[in-house]
Design a protein around this motif. Structure first.
Motif, PDB file in Angstrom:
ATOM      1  N   THR A  69       0.658  -1.288  -0.091  1.00 35.37           N
ATOM      2  CA  THR A  69      -0.029   0.035  -0.018  1.00 35.37           C
ATOM      3  C   THR A  69       0.911   1.233  -0.201  1.00 35.37           C
ATOM      4  OG1 THR A  69      -1.626  -1.245   1.113  1.00 35.37           O
ATOM      5  CG2 THR A  69      -2.062   1.231   1.135  1.00 35.37           C
ATOM      6  N   VAL A  70       1.942   1.201   0.642  1.00 38.74           N
ATOM      7  CA  VAL A  70       2.809   2.340   0.748  1.00 38.74           C
ATOM      8  C   VAL A  70       3.519   2.596  -0.469  1.00 38.74           C
ATOM      9  CG1 VAL A  70       4.852   3.424   1.663  1.00 38.74           C
ATOM     10  CG2 VAL A  70       3.034   2.202   3.320  1.00 38.74           C
ATOM     11  N   ALA A 187       3.470  28.103  -4.123  1.00 40.02           N
ATOM     12  CA  ALA A 187       2.556  27.020  -4.571  1.00 40.02           C
ATOM     13  C   ALA A 187       2.504  26.114  -3.727  1.00 40.02           C
ATOM     14  CB  ALA A 187       2.603  26.666  -5.909  1.00 40.02           C
ATOM     15  N   VAL A 188       3.305  25.991  -2.498  1.00 40.27           N
ATOM     16  CA  VAL A 188       3.319  24.786  -1.748  1.00 40.27           C
ATOM     17  C   VAL A 188       2.151  24.411  -0.979  1.00 40.27           C
ATOM     18  CG1 VAL A 188       4.221  24.167   0.803  1.00 40.27           C
ATOM     19  CG2 VAL A 188       5.656  25.264  -0.943  1.00 40.27           C
ATOM     20  N   PRO A 189       1.023  25.176  -0.636  1.00 35.78           N
ATOM     21  CA  PRO A 189      -0.104  24.963  -0.408  1.00 35.78           C
ATOM     22  C   PRO A 189      -0.924  23.894  -1.256  1.00 35.78           C
ATOM     23  CG  PRO A 189       0.099  27.233   0.413  1.00 35.78           C
ATOM     24  CD  PRO A 189       1.110  26.768  -0.395  1.00 35.78           C
ATOM     25  N   GLY A 190      -0.898  24.370  -2.507  1.00 39.48           N
ATOM     26  CA  GLY A 190      -1.426  23.528  -3.652  1.00 39.48           C
ATOM     27  C   GLY A 190      -1.015  22.382  -3.938  1.00 39.48           C
ATOM     28  N   VAL A 191       0.367  22.384  -3.771  1.00 45.82           N
ATOM     29  CA  VAL A 191       1.101  20.911  -3.966  1.00 45.82           C
ATOM     30  C   VAL A 191       0.781  20.060  -2.682  1.00 45.82           C
ATOM     31  CG1 VAL A 191       3.554  20.091  -4.003  1.00 45.82           C
ATOM     32  CG2 VAL A 191       3.157  22.110  -5.174  1.00 45.82           C
ATOM     33  N   VAL A 192       0.833  20.824  -1.410  1.00 47.31           N
ATOM     34  CA  VAL A 192       0.593  19.890  -0.394  1.00 47.31           C
ATOM     35  C   VAL A 192      -0.778  19.168  -0.314  1.00 47.31           C
ATOM     36  CG1 VAL A 192       0.293  19.724   2.158  1.00 47.31           C
ATOM     37  CG2 VAL A 192       2.307  20.726   1.196  1.00 47.31           C
ATOM     38  N   PHE A 197      -4.411  14.628  -1.149  1.00 45.28           N
ATOM     39  CA  PHE A 197      -5.703  14.103  -1.822  1.00 45.28           C
ATOM     40  C   PHE A 197      -5.328  13.019  -2.404  1.00 45.28           C
ATOM     41  CE2 PHE A 197      -8.319  13.730  -5.384  1.00 45.28           C
ATOM     42  CZ  PHE A 197      -9.698  13.809  -4.813  1.00 45.28           C
ATOM     43  N   THR A 198      -4.301  12.924  -3.301  1.00 43.70           N
ATOM     44  CA  THR A 198      -4.188  11.811  -4.222  1.00 43.70           C
ATOM     45  C   THR A 198      -3.299  10.755  -3.308  1.00 43.70           C
ATOM     46  OG1 THR A 198      -2.944  13.373  -5.701  1.00 43.70           O
ATOM     47  CG2 THR A 198      -2.352  10.999  -6.008  1.00 43.70           C
ATOM     48  N   PHE A 199      -2.271  10.907  -2.348  1.00 42.66           N
ATOM     49  CA  PHE A 199      -1.926   9.795  -1.268  1.00 42.66           C
ATOM     50  C   PHE A 199      -3.241   9.158  -0.660  1.00 42.66           C
ATOM     51  CE2 PHE A 199      -0.212   8.022   2.381  1.00 42.66           C
ATOM     52  CZ  PHE A 199       0.899   7.341   1.734  1.00 42.66           C
ATOM     53  N   ILE A 200      -4.055   9.829  -0.108  1.00 42.09           N
ATOM     54  CA  ILE A 200      -5.299   9.232   0.697  1.00 42.09           C
ATOM     55  C   ILE A 200      -6.177   8.420  -0.253  1.00 42.09           C
ATOM     56  CG2 ILE A 200      -7.206   9.798   2.223  1.00 42.09           C
ATOM     57  CD1 ILE A 200      -5.752  12.181   3.504  1.00 42.09           C
ATOM     58  N   THR A 201      -6.522   9.172  -1.408  1.00 42.30           N
ATOM     59  CA  THR A 201      -7.332   8.409  -2.446  1.00 42.30           C
ATOM     60  C   THR A 201      -6.643   7.160  -2.608  1.00 42.30           C
ATOM     61  OG1 THR A 201      -8.187  10.691  -3.105  1.00 42.30           O
ATOM     62  CG2 THR A 201      -8.536   8.594  -4.554  1.00 42.30           C
ATOM     63  N   VAL A 251      -2.740   9.167   9.182  1.00 39.19           N
ATOM     64  CA  VAL A 251      -2.675  10.236  10.105  1.00 39.19           C
ATOM     65  C   VAL A 251      -1.289  10.798  10.369  1.00 39.19           C
ATOM     66  CG1 VAL A 251      -3.185  10.695  12.431  1.00 39.19           C
ATOM     67  CG2 VAL A 251      -4.690   9.091  11.093  1.00 39.19           C
ATOM     68  N   ALA A 252      -0.431   9.860  10.215  1.00 41.66           N
ATOM     69  CA  ALA A 252       1.040  10.578  10.675  1.00 41.66           C
ATOM     70  C   ALA A 252       1.379  11.117   9.388  1.00 41.66           C
ATOM     71  CB  ALA A 252       2.142   9.125  10.734  1.00 41.66           C
ATOM     72  N   LEU A 253       1.028  10.751   8.237  1.00 39.70           N
ATOM     73  CA  LEU A 253       1.456  11.663   7.103  1.00 39.70           C
ATOM     74  C   LEU A 253       0.845  13.151   7.155  1.00 39.70           C
ATOM     75  CD1 LEU A 253       2.471  12.054   4.189  1.00 39.70           C
ATOM     76  CD2 LEU A 253       0.471  11.233   3.314  1.00 39.70           C
ATOM     77  N   PHE A 254      -0.432  13.077   7.572  1.00 43.11           N
ATOM     78  CA  PHE A 254      -0.950  14.394   7.755  1.00 43.11           C
ATOM     79  C   PHE A 254      -0.462  15.556   8.703  1.00 43.11           C
ATOM     80  CE2 PHE A 254      -4.431  17.448   9.143  1.00 43.11           C
ATOM     81  CZ  PHE A 254      -4.758  17.956   7.943  1.00 43.11           C
ATOM     82  N   ALA A 255      -0.196  14.752  10.000  1.00 42.14           N
ATOM     83  CA  ALA A 255       0.521  15.467  11.105  1.00 42.14           C
ATOM     84  C   ALA A 255       1.937  15.823  10.677  1.00 42.14           C
ATOM     85  CB  ALA A 255       0.473  14.496  12.490  1.00 42.14           C
ATOM     86  N   TYR A 256       2.423  15.116   9.763  1.00 43.86           N
ATOM     87  CA  TYR A 256       4.085  15.614   9.387  1.00 43.86           C
ATOM     88  C   TYR A 256       3.679  16.748   8.417  1.00 43.86           C
ATOM     89  CZ  TYR A 256       8.484  15.419   7.121  1.00 43.86           C
ATOM     90  OH  TYR A 256       9.791  15.653   6.569  1.00 43.86           O
ATOM     91  N   ILE A 257       2.813  16.692   7.505  1.00 48.42           N
ATOM     92  CA  ILE A 257       2.898  17.524   6.257  1.00 48.42           C
ATOM     93  C   ILE A 257       2.250  18.980   6.853  1.00 48.42           C
ATOM     94  CG2 ILE A 257       0.825  16.961   5.267  1.00 48.42           C
ATOM     95  CD1 ILE A 257       2.473  16.628   2.500  1.00 48.42           C
TER      96      ILE A 257
END
Length: 271
Positions: A69-70, A187-192, A197-201, A251-257
């Motif tokens: 999955t990763v 444009a970092v907010p857009g890239v993030v 979105f792509t990773f979670i989907t 959750v860890a990804l979102f907390a880090y990013i």
């Protein structure tokens, strides 16, 4: 003061409603097998089985599913964002004939769910010899997330004044250097947003993975945990334990990013 109290109370209420299913999953994952089918069923476990979270790694190849999955979600995200960046930048900075139609067609692709196209996707991957491979899932996930990534990045690039790039050109930067050193950091907010979105989907995708994979060597966790659903019995304690394990990396990804998202919102505001 009263308004603040009401808003806080509403926020806590919404949070409880959202978290309630996860609490139920956790409590079920901590129950022994015999309590799952007790009558009447208890809400709290009578015997707390914390070992279920260790046992689930033995009864199923969770580590292999998690690794798959990763790998699939990560490479899908890299591919989608890497392709969306130049497409979004070009459409934001160039006025060419058919530009609006192109953006509209990109948006229309979001209307087609993978479920509706799964037969065609299977036949295409079969013709390419990619059935039961990482490449099939990576390509499909990247393709279905490419439209959103392009649109969100197009909006961010369009909001950045072109004069900033022109100033960089005067200082000797080329187009690529201006993009990488000036426009992209803003444009970092857009890239993030596109990355999250792509990773979670891709992480949560199930139908296409179920159709294109058949062995644990390539199956993601969303497909792998269905092994706990038998014809006559469902091992709920293991199913929910594996589901909670699958939530942790996201959750860890979102907390880090998140810190990059917040810092990106203020990028360029202070010289």
């Amino acid at each position: 003061m009263m308004r603040k109290v009401l808003l806080t109370a509403c926020a806590w209420l919404v949070a409880l409603v959202v978290l309630a299913p996860y609490v139920q999953m956790l409590l079920t994952a901590l129950k022994p097998h015999e309590e799952l089918f007790a009558s009447p069923p208890g809400y709290l476990p009578e015997s707390w089985q914390f070992g279920n979270f260790l046992e689930v790694w033995r009864v199923a190849p969770i580590w292999e599913y998690l690794r798959n999955t990763v790998l699939i979600a990560g490479l899908s995200t890299v591919l989608a964002v890497a392709v969306a960046l130049p497409a979004a930048y070009y459409t934001a900075r160039r006025r060419f004939r058919g530009r609006r139609m192109f953006l509209l067609l990109v948006l229309v692709t979001q209307m087609f769910a993978p479920t509706a196209l799964v037969i065609g996707i299977h036949r295409e991957m079969l013709a390419l010899g990619l059935i039961d491979t990482y490449a099939a899932l990576i390509l499909v996930n990247a393709a279905f997330n490419l439209a959103f990534s392009t649109w969100i990045l197009h909006a961010y690039f369009s909001s950045i004044p072109v004069e900033l790039e022109e100033a960089a050109w005067l200082d000797g930067c080329g187009t690529l250097q201006a993009l990488l050193r000036v426009t992209l950091p803003l444009a970092v907010p857009g890239v993030v947003t596109a990355v999250i979105f792509t990773f979670i989907t891709a992480w949560n995708e199930f139908v296409v993975a179920l159709t294109l994979t058949s062995t644990p060597e390539t199956q993601p966790l969303t497909v792998g945990i269905t092994a706990f659903i038998g014809q006559y019995e469902v091992q709920w304690q293991y199913l929910f334990a594996a589901s909670l394990i699958a939530i942790v990396p996201v959750v860890a990804l979102f907390a880090y990013i998140e810190r990059f998202l917040v810092s990106g919102l203020t990028a360029g505001s202070v010289k």
